[in-house]
Design a protein around this motif. Structure first.
Motif, short mmCIF file in Angstrom:
data_model
loop_
_atom_site.label_atom_id
_atom_site.label_comp_id
_atom_site.label_asym_id
_atom_site.label_seq_id
_atom_site.Cartn_x
_atom_site.Cartn_y
_atom_site.Cartn_z
N GLU A 2 0.75 -0.91 -0.22
CA GLU A 2 -0.09 -0.27 -0.15
C GLU A 2 0.70 1.29 0.20
O GLU A 2 2.28 1.26 0.72
CB GLU A 2 -0.81 0.15 1.29
N THR A 3 0.33 1.66 -0.92
CA THR A 3 1.69 3.40 -0.75
C THR A 3 0.25 4.63 -0.46
O THR A 3 -1.06 4.74 -1.20
CB THR A 3 1.84 3.74 -2.24
N ASP A 4 0.78 5.52 -1.05
CA ASP A 4 -0.45 6.97 0.27
C ASP A 4 0.33 7.45 -1.81
O ASP A 4 0.55 8.40 -1.70
CB ASP A 4 0.05 7.79 0.68
N ASP A 5 -0.72 7.52 -2.84
CA ASP A 5 -0.55 7.57 -4.47
C ASP A 5 -0.93 9.03 -4.38
O ASP A 5 -0.69 10.22 -5.17
CB ASP A 5 -1.30 6.38 -4.74
N VAL A 6 -1.72 9.86 -3.08
CA VAL A 6 -2.52 11.22 -3.01
C VAL A 6 -1.44 11.68 -2.70
O VAL A 6 -0.53 12.75 -3.21
CB VAL A 6 -3.61 11.65 -1.95
N ALA A 7 -0.35 11.62 -1.24
CA ALA A 7 1.00 12.52 -1.79
C ALA A 7 1.50 12.33 -2.86
O ALA A 7 2.12 13.31 -2.57
CB ALA A 7 1.33 11.77 0.00
N VAL A 8 2.03 10.86 -2.89
CA VAL A 8 3.15 11.21 -3.74
C VAL A 8 2.94 11.92 -5.27
O VAL A 8 3.54 12.49 -5.80
CB VAL A 8 3.17 9.41 -4.85
N ILE A 9 1.80 12.07 -6.00
CA ILE A 9 1.23 12.56 -7.34
C ILE A 9 1.00 14.99 -6.60
O ILE A 9 1.50 15.28 -7.75
CB ILE A 9 -0.40 12.02 -7.56
N THR A 10 0.30 14.66 -5.42
CA THR A 10 0.34 16.01 -4.61
C THR A 10 2.58 16.97 -4.75
O THR A 10 2.61 18.05 -5.13
CB THR A 10 0.03 16.35 -3.18
N VAL A 11 3.43 16.03 -4.37
CA VAL A 11 4.95 16.54 -4.17
C VAL A 11 4.68 16.77 -5.29
O VAL A 11 5.42 17.53 -5.98
CB VAL A 11 5.52 15.18 -3.67
N ALA A 17 5.15 22.88 -10.33
CA ALA A 17 4.48 24.29 -10.13
C ALA A 17 5.89 25.05 -9.69
O ALA A 17 6.19 25.68 -10.32
CB ALA A 17 3.68 24.45 -9.47
N VAL A 18 6.19 24.45 -9.09
CA VAL A 18 8.16 25.27 -8.18
C VAL A 18 8.71 25.58 -9.67
O VAL A 18 8.96 26.47 -10.45
CB VAL A 18 8.69 24.57 -7.69
N ALA A 44 2.50 21.67 -18.56
CA ALA A 44 1.57 20.61 -18.94
C ALA A 44 2.00 19.26 -17.04
O ALA A 44 0.96 18.99 -17.26
CB ALA A 44 2.27 19.90 -20.24
N GLY A 45 2.84 19.77 -17.13
CA GLY A 45 3.16 18.25 -15.93
C GLY A 45 2.46 18.68 -14.69
O GLY A 45 1.62 18.18 -14.08
N PHE A 46 2.39 20.23 -14.51
CA PHE A 46 1.33 20.73 -13.19
C PHE A 46 -0.14 20.51 -14.23
O PHE A 46 -0.51 19.97 -12.96
CB PHE A 46 1.44 22.20 -13.79
N GLY A 47 -0.54 20.83 -15.02
CA GLY A 47 -1.77 20.93 -15.56
C GLY A 47 -2.10 19.19 -15.17
O GLY A 47 -3.58 18.97 -14.70
N LEU A 48 -1.62 18.12 -15.93
CA LEU A 48 -1.29 16.65 -15.55
C LEU A 48 -1.66 16.72 -14.20
O LEU A 48 -2.31 15.30 -13.71
CB LEU A 48 -0.79 16.06 -16.70
N GLY A 49 -0.68 16.86 -13.42
CA GLY A 49 -0.27 16.53 -12.42
C GLY A 49 -1.96 17.23 -10.98
O GLY A 49 -2.53 16.47 -10.31
N ILE A 53 -4.07 14.55 -9.24
CA ILE A 53 -4.62 14.17 -7.99
C ILE A 53 -6.61 14.02 -7.58
O ILE A 53 -6.15 13.64 -6.90
CB ILE A 53 -4.34 15.84 -7.55
N ARG A 54 -6.83 14.61 -9.37
CA ARG A 54 -8.29 13.94 -8.69
C ARG A 54 -8.84 12.92 -9.03
O ARG A 54 -9.77 12.61 -7.93
CB ARG A 54 -9.03 15.22 -10.07
N TYR A 55 -7.72 12.10 -10.05
CA TYR A 55 -8.34 11.07 -10.70
C TYR A 55 -7.43 10.14 -8.63
O TYR A 55 -8.61 9.28 -8.37
CB TYR A 55 -7.09 9.75 -11.41
N VAL A 56 -6.91 10.00 -8.01
CA VAL A 56 -5.77 9.20 -6.71
C VAL A 56 -6.64 9.68 -5.79
O VAL A 56 -7.51 8.87 -4.93
CB VAL A 56 -4.64 9.12 -6.82
N ARG A 57 -7.68 10.77 -5.78
CA ARG A 57 -8.72 10.94 -4.64
C ARG A 57 -10.46 10.61 -4.49
O ARG A 57 -10.47 9.40 -3.91
CB ARG A 57 -8.37 12.46 -4.54
#
Length: 73
Positions: A2-11, A17-18, A44-49, A53-57
C-alpha cells in the motif's frame, strides 16, 4: 504494497509548479538559448498533476467505499 498515492502525486505536482515558476522567471534567457518550450513542458506537467490528484482522490474514496464492511451482503 500500500502506498499513499495522493501524497506522491501531490508532491510531484508541487515540484512541477515550482519548476514552472522558476522557468517563467528565466523565460528570457531560455528564449535566448532556444529552450522556451520548457515552460510549456512544466505547465503540462502541472496541469496533468492536477488531473492526477483528482483521479487518485476519487480512486481512494472508491476503494474505501468498497472496503467498508457495513456495505457487504
Amino acid at each position: 504494497m500500500e502506498t499513499d498515492d495522493v501524497a506522491v502525486i501531490t508532491v510531484g505536482t508541487v515540484l512541477w509548479a515550482v519548476a514552472l515558476v522558476v522557468l517563467l522567471l528565466l523565460r528570457d534567457s531560455l528564449a535566448d538559448e532556444g529552450h522556451d518550450d520548457w515552460v510549456w513542458v512544466a505547465a503540462a506537467g502541472f496541469g496533468l498533476g492536477l488531473i492526477g490528484i483528482r483521479y487518485v482522490r476519487r480512486r481512494r474514496a472508491a476503494l474505501r467505499r468498497n472496503a467498508d464492511p457495513s456495505r457487504a451482503g
